[in-house]
Design a protein around this motif. Structure first.
Motif, PDB file in Angstrom:
ATOM      1  N   LEU A 139      45.122  49.521  49.858  1.00  0.00           N
ATOM      2  CA  LEU A 139      44.643  49.846  48.517  1.00  0.00           C
ATOM      3  C   LEU A 139      43.963  48.646  47.865  1.00  0.00           C
ATOM      4  CD1 LEU A 139      47.733  51.914  47.313  1.00  0.00           C
ATOM      5  CD2 LEU A 139      45.458  52.805  47.832  1.00  0.00           C
ATOM      6  N   TYR A 140      44.506  47.442  48.097  1.00  0.00           N
ATOM      7  CA  TYR A 140      43.901  46.235  47.528  1.00  0.00           C
ATOM      8  C   TYR A 140      42.461  46.080  48.037  1.00  0.00           C
ATOM      9  CZ  TYR A 140      48.633  44.616  46.246  1.00  0.00           C
ATOM     10  OH  TYR A 140      49.896  44.493  45.718  1.00  0.00           O
ATOM     11  N   ARG A 141      42.243  46.317  49.318  1.00  0.00           N
ATOM     12  CA  ARG A 141      40.905  46.140  49.891  1.00  0.00           C
ATOM     13  C   ARG A 141      39.954  47.245  49.443  1.00  0.00           C
ATOM     14  NH1 ARG A 141      40.157  44.654  55.839  1.00  0.00           N
ATOM     15  NH2 ARG A 141      38.385  43.561  54.939  1.00  0.00           N
ATOM     16  N   GLU A 142      40.488  48.429  49.162  1.00  0.00           N
ATOM     17  CA  GLU A 142      39.635  49.481  48.613  1.00  0.00           C
ATOM     18  C   GLU A 142      39.122  49.087  47.231  1.00  0.00           C
ATOM     19  OE1 GLU A 142      41.502  53.321  48.575  1.00  0.00           O
ATOM     20  OE2 GLU A 142      42.079  53.191  50.688  1.00  0.00           O
ATOM     21  N   LEU A 143      40.002  48.497  46.423  1.00  0.00           N
ATOM     22  CA  LEU A 143      39.636  48.135  45.058  1.00  0.00           C
ATOM     23  C   LEU A 143      38.900  46.797  44.984  1.00  0.00           C
ATOM     24  CD1 LEU A 143      42.906  49.293  43.293  1.00  0.00           C
ATOM     25  CD2 LEU A 143      40.623  50.254  42.945  1.00  0.00           C
ATOM     26  N   GLU A 144      39.122  45.930  45.960  1.00  0.00           N
ATOM     27  CA  GLU A 144      38.453  44.621  45.993  1.00  0.00           C
ATOM     28  C   GLU A 144      38.022  44.340  47.427  1.00  0.00           C
ATOM     29  OE1 GLU A 144      36.423  42.162  45.683  1.00  0.00           O
ATOM     30  OE2 GLU A 144      37.232  42.040  43.646  1.00  0.00           O
ATOM     31  N   PRO A 145      36.848  44.885  47.827  1.00  0.00           N
ATOM     32  CA  PRO A 145      36.404  44.772  49.225  1.00  0.00           C
ATOM     33  C   PRO A 145      36.157  43.332  49.681  1.00  0.00           C
ATOM     34  CG  PRO A 145      35.166  46.472  48.042  1.00  0.00           C
ATOM     35  CD  PRO A 145      35.959  45.733  47.011  1.00  0.00           C
ATOM     36  N   ARG A 146      36.034  42.387  48.747  1.00  0.00           N
ATOM     37  CA  ARG A 146      35.808  40.994  49.149  1.00  0.00           C
ATOM     38  C   ARG A 146      37.070  40.339  49.705  1.00  0.00           C
ATOM     39  NH1 ARG A 146      33.270  38.783  43.689  1.00  0.00           N
ATOM     40  NH2 ARG A 146      34.881  40.202  42.930  1.00  0.00           N
ATOM     41  N   LEU A 147      38.213  40.973  49.545  1.00  0.00           N
ATOM     42  CA  LEU A 147      39.447  40.431  50.123  1.00  0.00           C
ATOM     43  C   LEU A 147      39.429  40.618  51.635  1.00  0.00           C
ATOM     44  CD1 LEU A 147      42.305  41.722  47.772  1.00  0.00           C
ATOM     45  CD2 LEU A 147      41.599  39.345  48.089  1.00  0.00           C
ATOM     46  N   SER A 148      39.786  39.572  52.361  1.00  0.00           N
ATOM     47  CA  SER A 148      39.946  39.721  53.808  1.00  0.00           C
ATOM     48  C   SER A 148      41.220  40.510  54.086  1.00  0.00           C
ATOM     49  CB  SER A 148      40.046  38.349  54.472  1.00  0.00           C
ATOM     50  OG  SER A 148      41.270  37.716  54.104  1.00  0.00           O
ATOM     51  N   ALA A 149      41.337  41.011  55.310  1.00  0.00           N
ATOM     52  CA  ALA A 149      42.560  41.732  55.691  1.00  0.00           C
ATOM     53  C   ALA A 149      43.774  40.826  55.580  1.00  0.00           C
ATOM     54  CB  ALA A 149      42.417  42.270  57.119  1.00  0.00           C
ATOM     55  N   GLU A 150      43.609  39.554  55.985  1.00  0.00           N
ATOM     56  CA  GLU A 150      44.730  38.611  55.936  1.00  0.00           C
ATOM     57  C   GLU A 150      45.148  38.329  54.499  1.00  0.00           C
ATOM     58  OE1 GLU A 150      41.893  38.113  57.532  1.00  0.00           O
ATOM     59  OE2 GLU A 150      42.405  38.035  59.663  1.00  0.00           O
ATOM     60  N   ALA A 151      44.178  38.140  53.618  1.00  0.00           N
ATOM     61  CA  ALA A 151      44.493  37.865  52.219  1.00  0.00           C
ATOM     62  C   ALA A 151      45.166  39.064  51.572  1.00  0.00           C
ATOM     63  CB  ALA A 151      43.218  37.489  51.457  1.00  0.00           C
ATOM     64  N   ALA A 152      44.646  40.268  51.842  1.00  0.00           N
ATOM     65  CA  ALA A 152      45.241  41.478  51.271  1.00  0.00           C
ATOM     66  C   ALA A 152      46.675  41.651  51.742  1.00  0.00           C
ATOM     67  CB  ALA A 152      44.400  42.697  51.641  1.00  0.00           C
ATOM     68  N   ALA A 153      46.918  41.376  53.023  1.00  0.00           N
ATOM     69  CA  ALA A 153      48.274  41.511  53.563  1.00  0.00           C
ATOM     70  C   ALA A 153      49.225  40.512  52.915  1.00  0.00           C
ATOM     71  CB  ALA A 153      48.247  41.316  55.082  1.00  0.00           C
ATOM     72  N   LEU A 154      48.769  39.274  52.729  1.00  0.00           N
ATOM     73  CA  LEU A 154      49.607  38.250  52.110  1.00  0.00           C
ATOM     74  C   LEU A 154      49.910  38.606  50.652  1.00  0.00           C
ATOM     75  CD1 LEU A 154      51.015  35.511  52.272  1.00  0.00           C
ATOM     76  CD2 LEU A 154      48.824  34.435  51.710  1.00  0.00           C
ATOM     77  N   LEU A 155      48.906  39.043  49.921  1.00  0.00           N
ATOM     78  CA  LEU A 155      49.110  39.442  48.526  1.00  0.00           C
ATOM     79  C   LEU A 155      50.065  40.633  48.431  1.00  0.00           C
ATOM     80  CD1 LEU A 155      45.446  39.167  47.231  1.00  0.00           C
ATOM     81  CD2 LEU A 155      47.395  37.845  46.368  1.00  0.00           C
ATOM     82  N   ALA A 156      49.863  41.610  49.297  1.00  0.00           N
ATOM     83  CA  ALA A 156      50.688  42.813  49.256  1.00  0.00           C
ATOM     84  C   ALA A 156      52.148  42.496  49.540  1.00  0.00           C
ATOM     85  CB  ALA A 156      50.167  43.841  50.255  1.00  0.00           C
TER      86      ALA A 156
END
Length: 199
Positions: A139-156
């Motif tokens: 969901l984070y990457r859908e709302l902010e596509p500039r996030l890498s997969a690794e960054a989104a996973a760490l934030l989540a």
């Protein structure tokens, strides 16, 4: 397996999960008896064992179904939020409020009978935590596509763990907890987005 048979099996499984979910808040895992689940659902004890194999598996299935309901609610909050930080805020508020209203989760967090359910959320809760973090990262990457997969996973994972800590040791309202979580992750989101940092 025919469609009718599949529906009947699914209906039986839901009835057994409903019965166990009704009993667990008052009895905890240790006090739950398969015979009582069977009686509540109107089936034989053997039927319960045939479906789940063990009391531990039944309790875990109840926990996973409860988690799935939470995850669906979180998805709905993100879809309505219109932005990443507002989505995180609304999801944290929903998680904490819904957890406090859910008899099973509330029992795990605050009753003597439910104490043995707490590991399902913490030390043995890896499947639930992983599912929540995986959903949130997508969901984070859908709302902010500039996030890498690794960054989104760490934030989540960070948001899920912070939310869980507010659940287990509640010292603030749901809104205050969400304010705190978003205040912590907002700078990290900005850094990930603007600098392309992945770790």
């Amino acid at each position: 397996m025919t469609s009718f048979t599949s529906r009947m099996k699914a209906s039986l499984r839901e009835a057994l999960l409903d019965a166990a979910a009704d009993l667990l808040p008052d009895r905890g895992h240790a006090g739950l008896r398969m015979a009582d689940v069977a009686a509540r659902a109107g089936v034989s004890r053997q039927t319960v064992y045939n479906e789940f194999g063990s009391k531990a598996a039944l309790t875990q299935a109840v926990a996973l179904r409860t988690a799935a309901e939470f995850l669906d609610g979180i998805r709905q909050r993100f879809e309505a939020a219109g932005g990443l930080l507002p989505g995180i805020h609304q999801a944290v508020v929903y998680t904490i409020e819904h957890a406090r209203e859910n008899r099973l989760v509330a029992a795990a967090l605050g009753t003597e009978a439910g104490e043995d359910l707490l590991p399902l959320l913490t030390s043995r809760g890896e499947p639930i935590l992983t599912a929540a973090a995986d959903l949130a990262a997508g969901l984070y990457r859908e709302l902010e596509p500039r996030l890498s997969a690794e960054a989104a996973a760490l934030l989540a994972e960070t948001v899920v763990r912070l939310s869980l800590s507010h659940l287990v040791l509640p010292t603030h309202s749901a809104a205050e907890a969400a304010d705190a979580v978003t205040a912590v992750v907002a700078p990290a989101i900005r850094q990930f987005v603007h600098n392309g940092v992945t770790r």
